[in-house]
Write a protein that holds these residues in place. Structure first.
Motif, PDB file in Angstrom:
ATOM      1  N   UNK A   1       0.854  -1.193   0.000  1.00 22.93           N
ATOM      2  CA  UNK A   1       0.000   0.000   0.000  1.00 22.93           C
ATOM      3  C   UNK A   1       0.889   1.242   0.000  1.00 22.93           C
ATOM      4  N   UNK A   2       0.389   2.320  -0.585  1.00 20.37           N
ATOM      5  CA  UNK A   2       1.179   3.556  -0.630  1.00 20.37           C
ATOM      6  C   UNK A   2       0.238   4.776  -0.733  1.00 20.37           C
ATOM      7  N   UNK A   3       0.829   5.956  -0.391  1.00 15.99           N
ATOM      8  CA  UNK A   3       0.070   7.227  -0.438  1.00 15.99           C
ATOM      9  C   UNK A   3       0.078   7.777  -1.855  1.00 15.99           C
TER      10      UNK A   3
ATOM     11  N   UNK B   1      -4.716  13.533  -0.074  1.00 18.36           N
ATOM     12  CA  UNK B   1      -3.823  12.367  -0.056  1.00 18.36           C
ATOM     13  C   UNK B   1      -4.621  11.161   0.419  1.00 18.36           C
ATOM     14  N   UNK B   2      -4.597  10.036  -0.352  1.00 23.81           N
ATOM     15  CA  UNK B   2      -5.321   8.811   0.006  1.00 23.81           C
ATOM     16  C   UNK B   2      -4.368   7.626  -0.028  1.00 23.81           C
ATOM     17  N   UNK B   3      -4.815   6.566   0.629  1.00 24.33           N
ATOM     18  CA  UNK B   3      -4.034   5.319   0.655  1.00 24.33           C
ATOM     19  C   UNK B   3      -4.608   4.368  -0.398  1.00 24.33           C
TER      20      UNK B   3
ATOM     21  N   UNK C   1      -1.691   2.391   5.232  1.00 31.73           N
ATOM     22  CA  UNK C   1      -0.450   3.060   4.843  1.00 31.73           C
ATOM     23  C   UNK C   1       0.279   3.566   6.074  1.00 31.73           C
ATOM     24  N   UNK C   2       1.557   3.798   5.911  1.00 33.16           N
ATOM     25  CA  UNK C   2       2.400   4.268   6.999  1.00 33.16           C
ATOM     26  C   UNK C   2       2.091   5.737   7.265  1.00 33.16           C
ATOM     27  N   UNK C   3       1.570   6.077   8.462  1.00 35.87           N
ATOM     28  CA  UNK C   3       1.227   7.483   8.723  1.00 35.87           C
ATOM     29  C   UNK C   3       2.440   8.399   8.735  1.00 35.87           C
TER      30      UNK C   3
END
Length: 305
Positions: A30-32, A53-55, A69-71
């Motif tokens: 997963x990524x931003x 910005x979405x994941x 996703x990594x916050x």
């Protein structure tokens, strides 16, 4: 959802979180990602656009919850200005003021300006010719209904009487609001009728005084007599009064003397007392012979004296 009565058109929709795993035994990544620019928040005078910005899943590029996703690696949202050109001129119309009168036609006004918005919180005022539409009115009549009749007073009269406590009077008329018509008093409210009589005083009145009349004729046609006159105690208004000091009362009688016509005496035989006069001895006693009247009436008695 448990429904126990007729449904009147409410629909329910539920989304169950999607829990997906990658093909095989490997977990999907997963990524931003930045979404496309949003619509501009204003059509002119400066708006803004955002890129949220979405994941997303890496395998099918679908949007998932941000928790996948990594916050710490989440990039900031992008924002930019848009539609920065000034807006077209338009009329600014303020609120109407209160009517200048409650009846019989007043006027009210409002502010009308040609303005142009040049920034999110900035405007400029232009000449009226820059606004292409017809200029709105800024002044109009209001409360045109007729006012009810009202009381109108004339001037106060002079204080009467001229001294001491008295009253002043005036006339109150029921008139139309434009003062052109006079109505019966019943057409105006009685509770606010203005007073038509008030107390007044022009100072203390002078006290009553003795007023003597003219002296009358002398009671004697020849020699000494008496004459009379009337003396009245009158107030300042000419009314009889009993409040005059008796010690100041003028006399009502005084002695008078009428001129006698001289009658020549030719000789001693013609000198005699008038028969009807009985007081000749008293005239001599009180020395009245020197007076012409008594000397003539008591000629013989006064002869030689």
């Amino acid at each position: 959802v448990l429904l126990q009565e007729q449904n009147l058109g409410i629909r329910y929709k539920f989304n169950v979180p999607i829990q997906r795993t990658g093909s095989g035994d490997n977990e999907v990544g997963f990524s931003w990602h930045h979404l496309p620019w949003s619509e501009c928040s204003a059509t002119c005078a400066g708006g803004s656009q955002k890129q949220e910005v979405v994941c997303k899943r890496l395998d099918d590029n679908s949007v998932v919850q941000n928790s996948y996703c990594d916050p710490d690696s989440k990039p900031p949202e992008n924002q930019r200005d848009c539609n920065t050109e000034p807006c077209p001129p338009e009329w600014f119309i303020g609120d109407w003021s209160e009517c200048g009168k409650t009846c019989d036609g007043g006027m009210r006004t409002r502010t009308v300006l040609c303005i142009r918005k040049i920034g999110p919180a900035e405007e400029e005022t232009l000449e009226d010719t820059h606004c292409l539409t017809h200029r709105p009115i800024e002044r109009e009549s209001c409360n045109n209904q007729s006012c009810p009749p009202k009381w109108v007073t004339l001037d106060w009269s002079e204080c009467t009487p001229k001294c001491g406590p008295g009253f002043k009077h005036r006339i109150a008329l029921c008139k139309s609001s434009d003062l052109t018509k006079t109505f019966p008093p019943a057409h105006c409210p009685s509770h606010n009728k203005p007073p038509v009589r008030i107390r007044c005083s022009l100072g203390r009145c002078p006290p009553p005084r003795w007023i003597p009349g003219e002296w009358g004729q002398c009671s004697a046609q020849c020699g000494l007599g008496q004459q009379m006159r009337t003396v009245q105690c009158l107030s300042y208004t000419g009314q009889p009064s009993n409040d005059c000091a008796e010690s100041l009362r003028p006399t009502t009688m005084q002695q008078c003397e009428s001129k006698c016509d001289a009658t020549p005496i030719a000789n001693g035989d013609e000198c005699k007392d008038v028969n009807k006069v009985a007081y000749c001895p008293l005239v001599l006693k009180f020395k009245f012979c020197s007076r012409a009247y008594f000397r003539q009436m008591c000629c013989k008695t006064c002869q030689g004296h």
